[in-house]
Design a protein around this motif. Structure first.
Motif, short mmCIF file in Angstrom:
data_model
loop_
_atom_site.label_atom_id
_atom_site.label_comp_id
_atom_site.label_asym_id
_atom_site.label_seq_id
_atom_site.Cartn_x
_atom_site.Cartn_y
_atom_site.Cartn_z
N VAL A 43 0.47 -0.93 -0.14
CA VAL A 43 0.03 0.21 -0.13
C VAL A 43 0.96 1.01 -0.09
O VAL A 43 2.04 1.45 0.31
CB VAL A 43 -1.25 -0.30 1.40
N VAL A 44 0.79 1.82 -1.14
CA VAL A 44 1.61 3.34 -1.32
C VAL A 44 0.36 4.69 -1.04
O VAL A 44 -0.61 5.10 -1.41
CB VAL A 44 2.30 3.42 -2.23
N ILE A 45 0.73 5.68 -0.06
CA ILE A 45 -0.20 6.85 -0.40
C ILE A 45 0.09 7.99 -0.94
O ILE A 45 1.54 8.28 -0.38
CB ILE A 45 -0.54 7.18 1.31
N LEU A 46 -0.35 8.74 -2.28
CA LEU A 46 0.56 9.58 -2.33
C LEU A 46 -0.37 10.82 -1.87
O LEU A 46 -1.58 11.24 -2.35
CB LEU A 46 0.82 8.94 -4.08
N CYS A 47 0.11 11.63 -1.75
CA CYS A 47 -0.02 13.12 -1.66
C CYS A 47 -0.22 14.49 -2.68
O CYS A 47 0.69 14.88 -2.54
CB CYS A 47 -1.20 13.49 -0.49
N GLY A 48 -1.09 14.94 -3.29
CA GLY A 48 -0.53 16.47 -3.19
C GLY A 48 -1.69 17.32 -4.18
O GLY A 48 -2.33 17.04 -4.10
N GLU A 49 -1.42 18.63 -4.57
CA GLU A 49 -1.90 19.85 -4.69
C GLU A 49 -2.68 19.07 -6.27
O GLU A 49 -1.84 18.86 -6.73
CB GLU A 49 -1.11 21.15 -4.04
N THR A 50 -3.75 20.48 -5.98
CA THR A 50 -4.48 20.01 -7.36
C THR A 50 -3.33 19.95 -8.59
O THR A 50 -2.97 21.25 -7.97
CB THR A 50 -5.41 21.61 -7.47
N GLY A 51 -2.81 20.12 -9.38
CA GLY A 51 -1.91 20.02 -11.07
C GLY A 51 -0.55 19.08 -10.61
O GLY A 51 0.01 19.68 -11.44
N SER A 52 -0.95 18.59 -9.42
CA SER A 52 0.52 17.28 -10.02
C SER A 52 0.72 16.54 -10.93
O SER A 52 1.39 16.51 -10.68
CB SER A 52 0.90 16.84 -8.20
N GLY A 53 -0.74 15.94 -11.02
CA GLY A 53 -1.09 15.03 -12.59
C GLY A 53 -0.78 13.89 -11.33
O GLY A 53 -0.70 12.44 -12.62
N LYS A 54 -1.27 13.73 -10.39
CA LYS A 54 -1.63 11.73 -9.64
C LYS A 54 -2.29 11.16 -10.27
O LYS A 54 -2.17 10.33 -10.87
CB LYS A 54 -1.65 12.42 -8.04
N GLY A 109 2.10 20.81 -6.08
CA GLY A 109 0.92 20.62 -6.96
C GLY A 109 1.29 21.68 -7.87
O GLY A 109 2.11 22.14 -8.56
N ARG A 110 0.23 22.81 -8.25
CA ARG A 110 0.42 23.49 -8.93
C ARG A 110 1.60 24.70 -8.93
O ARG A 110 2.74 24.63 -8.19
CB ARG A 110 -0.01 24.69 -8.77
N THR A 111 1.92 24.65 -10.24
CA THR A 111 3.52 25.15 -10.74
C THR A 111 3.33 26.85 -10.21
O THR A 111 4.50 27.51 -10.62
CB THR A 111 3.71 25.28 -11.74
N TYR A 112 2.28 27.78 -10.34
CA TYR A 112 1.69 28.99 -10.43
C TYR A 112 1.50 29.39 -9.33
O TYR A 112 0.19 29.01 -8.31
CB TYR A 112 1.24 29.33 -11.62
N PRO A 113 1.91 30.43 -8.75
CA PRO A 113 1.41 31.13 -6.90
C PRO A 113 -0.08 31.46 -7.33
O PRO A 113 -0.74 32.28 -8.89
CB PRO A 113 3.05 32.36 -6.99
N VAL A 114 -0.61 31.87 -6.14
CA VAL A 114 -2.47 31.74 -6.55
C VAL A 114 -1.86 33.15 -5.29
O VAL A 114 -1.77 32.65 -4.19
CB VAL A 114 -3.47 31.35 -5.78
N GLU A 115 -2.96 34.39 -5.80
CA GLU A 115 -3.13 35.07 -4.79
C GLU A 115 -4.09 35.40 -3.86
O GLU A 115 -5.80 35.16 -5.05
CB GLU A 115 -2.87 36.93 -5.21
N ILE A 116 -4.38 35.72 -2.69
CA ILE A 116 -5.78 35.09 -2.32
C ILE A 116 -5.69 36.87 -1.73
O ILE A 116 -5.35 37.36 -0.75
CB ILE A 116 -5.69 34.45 -0.91
N ARG A 117 -7.50 37.08 -2.40
CA ARG A 117 -7.87 38.34 -1.69
C ARG A 117 -8.76 38.08 -1.00
O ARG A 117 -10.01 37.17 -1.70
CB ARG A 117 -8.07 39.17 -3.21
N ARG A 177 -10.52 25.36 -3.94
CA ARG A 177 -10.91 26.27 -4.96
C ARG A 177 -9.79 26.77 -4.92
O ARG A 177 -9.74 27.75 -6.61
CB ARG A 177 -12.13 26.50 -4.25
N SER A 178 -9.27 27.74 -4.25
CA SER A 178 -8.41 28.28 -4.72
C SER A 178 -7.32 27.27 -6.01
O SER A 178 -6.33 28.41 -6.46
CB SER A 178 -8.03 29.25 -3.43
N GLY A 179 -6.47 26.88 -5.71
CA GLY A 179 -5.75 25.95 -6.37
C GLY A 179 -6.24 25.82 -8.13
O GLY A 179 -5.25 25.31 -8.77
N ARG A 180 -7.27 25.65 -8.18
CA ARG A 180 -8.34 25.40 -9.29
C ARG A 180 -7.82 27.09 -10.50
O ARG A 180 -7.48 26.41 -11.19
CB ARG A 180 -9.72 25.25 -9.45
N CYS A 181 -7.02 28.05 -10.07
CA CYS A 181 -6.49 29.28 -10.61
C CYS A 181 -4.53 29.33 -10.89
O CYS A 181 -4.52 29.88 -11.49
CB CYS A 181 -7.04 30.33 -10.48
N GLY A 182 -4.49 27.95 -9.90
CA GLY A 182 -3.06 28.31 -11.14
C GLY A 182 -2.23 27.40 -11.46
O GLY A 182 -0.79 26.77 -11.08
#
Length: 562
Positions: free
Chosen positions: A52-63, A208-216, A353-358
């Motif tokens: 068993v292997v656990i792979l965790c990654g943010e949105t956009g990692s390609g997992k 995960g994402r390779t581009y920064p996301v600004e939170i407002r 949700r915020s990770g969807r725009c980076g």
């Protein structure tokens, strides 16, 4: 030739066919831009050395797209399929299409998918993408999941009932199937609990994402619930106008279909015509859903439920607007009903949700609430097992002879109160006796792929000679409503469907709709003309067919019962 020898020869032939198909796909390529591609060596070693292997990654990692290919690269998928689960049908279909495209293989060949009422899996298939509900259903006919040599449970952090049940089932299965490789993927949400559940399985973290996301933060001054809707509309319009000066597509999260329709109508009136406003929710037809994957010369605004939070990647998103709310299913043990309530989302969901725009460039996420509000929210949403009736889970466990539900290895066991409530409901339905053992009614209910209360209606209808009507109604309640209401043709669709309306009963409306479609079929109407007929009455042809398919499936199951 004896039966075991025949089966052995058949299995060897299938393995040889799969081996040849895999060799035709080589070499397997991994996009260098995806973070997961930089960790292939480490992932390979973990899979080879651990069950068993656990792979965790943010949105956009390609997992999601690369893991099945990594398993293929290791030679998995030969002795059995690589099973890859998704929480939703829309995601299963789109993930399968993407992996097939990357492997340069037609969908349904090396990569197939299976969802309710759609099965694109062939003898050549190596990777089978499916909903977690499909895999759970297969445990009834294949308890050891012998047709698979690898199982990937994707988006495990969603912690649906199906996912929690599968994780407990797979933990038990590891003892009987030491050859079975199990990979659990999750966003960066409470992965330690998954590792602990599987005896401290290794965790591999992928950025995960390779581009920064600004939170407002843009909190709304809301007086009451009615005022909140207006404030959200005004804020969304202002933010969209601000973004329009720069360029890029916008993804807006909303609680449900009704809110999506209302905001879409509002924005169409307020914005110039070059803005393309696209809804995204599970009840949309496949054709409507696919629009989000197509390019556009205009400016796109995607209005989505949380289906776009983790299960689906909408391409080209530069901005996200997050009102911070979602519809959450909660079961009331007192009233015996499940309700979809609008609640504040968790911190984990807000981060997803915020990770969807980076994904394509630097992104901006505007949260329509304050930073203090965000920090005060719970880290995670309660798992569904804490929010649902456990009657169907208990029934399924009893039918599979998995023993006492309180002893089952759930990641987080349900409360004793919810277990007791589930048993009481099954007792009321006559499915279990006072000792909580399955009755003959319970055995029949376990065979029906639906809520036990709906199934009980069918069993009783058979005795009361009302089966024909109840089959129509119950099968309709078990699928997505086939009646469509396009945002830009609301009045036209209502006029076209007035013949099905019954002011006294929605159930009678289903009966009228069934008779209408059935009469067309009895007249030997061609498939093309049936599609045109559905289109003219704003009906989903595919869902009408699903309705009939489920009706036929349930009828056969009921009639086969003593």
């Amino acid at each position: 030739m004896s039966e075991p020898l025949k089966n052995k020869g058949k299995n060897l032939a299938i393995e040889a066919s799969r081996q040849a198909r895999l060799e035709s796909l080589l070499p397997i390529e991994f996009p260098e831009a995806l973070p997961v591609s930089q960790r292939i060596k480490e992932i390979n070693e973990a899979i080879l050395n651990h069950q068993v292997v656990i792979l965790c990654g943010e949105t956009g990692s390609g997992k999601t797209t690369q893991l099945p290919k990594i398993c293929l690269h290791l030679g998995r998928g030969i002795k059995g399929l690589i099973g890859h689960t998704q929480p939703r049908r829309l995601a299963a279909r789109s993930v399968a299409s993407r992996i097939a495209s990357e492997l340069k293989s037609p969908l349904g060949d090396a990569v197939g998918f299976k969802i309710r009422f759609a099965d694109k899996v062939s003898q050549q298939t190596l990777i089978k993408v499916m909903t977690d509900g499909i895999l759970l259903a297969e445990t009834q006919t294949d308890p050891d999941l012998k047709k698979y040599d690898t199982i990937i449970i994707d988006e495990a952090h969603e912690r649906s009932l199906n996912i929690d049940f599968l994780l407990g089932y797979l933990k038990q299965l590891t003892l009987r199937r030491p050859d079975l490789k199990i990979i659990i993927t999750s966003a960066t949400i409470d992965v330690e609990s998954f590792s602990k559940h599987f005896n401290n399985a290794p965790i591999i973290e992928v950025s995960g994402r390779t581009y920064p996301v600004e939170i407002r933060y843009r909190p709304l001054e809301v007086k009451d619930e009615d005022d909140q809707v207006e404030k959200i509309e005004e804020a969304i319009l202002d933010v969209v106008k601000d973004f329009s000066k720069v360029g890029g597509d916008t993804l807006i999260f909303l609680p449900g279909e009704r809110e999506i329709r209302d905001i879409a109508e509002f924005l169409r009136v307020k914005l110039p015509p070059h803005f393309e406003i696209l809804p995204l929710f599970s009840r949309l037809s496949n054709e409507e859903q696919q629009k989000i994957f197509r390019g556009s010369n205009g400016r796109r605004i995607i209005l989505s439920t949380n289906v776009a939070e983790t299960s689906l990647t909408v391409p080209g998103i530069k901005y996200v607007i997050d009102p911070g709310i979602a519809r959450v299913n909660r079961y009331s043990t007192r009233n015996k009903v499940e309700q979809l309530q609008i609640e504040k989302i968790s911190q984990a969901s807000a981060k997803q949700r915020s990770g969807r725009c980076g994904r394509v460039s630097d992104g901006i996420c505007v949260r329509l609430y304050s930073e203090d509000d965000f920090n005060a929210r719970p880290l995670f949403l309660d798992p569904e097992i804490y929010r649902s009736s456990l009657a169907s889970v208990i029934l399924k466990m009893a039918s599979l002879h998995l023993g006492d539900v309180s002893q089952f290895p759930f990641i987080q066991p349900p409360s004793r109160r919810f277990i007791q409530d589930g048993y009481l409901l099954l007792q009321e339905l006559g499915a279990v006796n006072e000792q909580y053992a399955l009755t003959s009614i319970g055995q029949d209910l376990a065979k029906l792929p639906m809520d036990p209360r709906l199934g009980r209606m069918l069993l009783q209808a058979k005795k009361e000679n009302a089966l024909s009507e109840l089959l129509i109604i119950v099968s309709a309640l078990s699928i997505q409503d086939p009646r469509e209401r396009p945002l830009d043709k609301k009045a036209e669709s209502e006029a076209a469907q007035v013949r099905f309306f019954d002011e006294k009963s929605d159930f009678v409306s289903f009966l009228k709709l069934w008779v209408f479609f059935d009469e067309a079929i009895q007249k030997k109407t061609t498939q093309n003309n049936l599609r045109k007929l559905c289109h003219a009455h704003f009906l989903s042809y595919l869902r009408m067919r699903e309705w009939r398919d489920l009706h036929e499936q349930l009828r056969d199951l009921i009639l086969d019962m003593n």
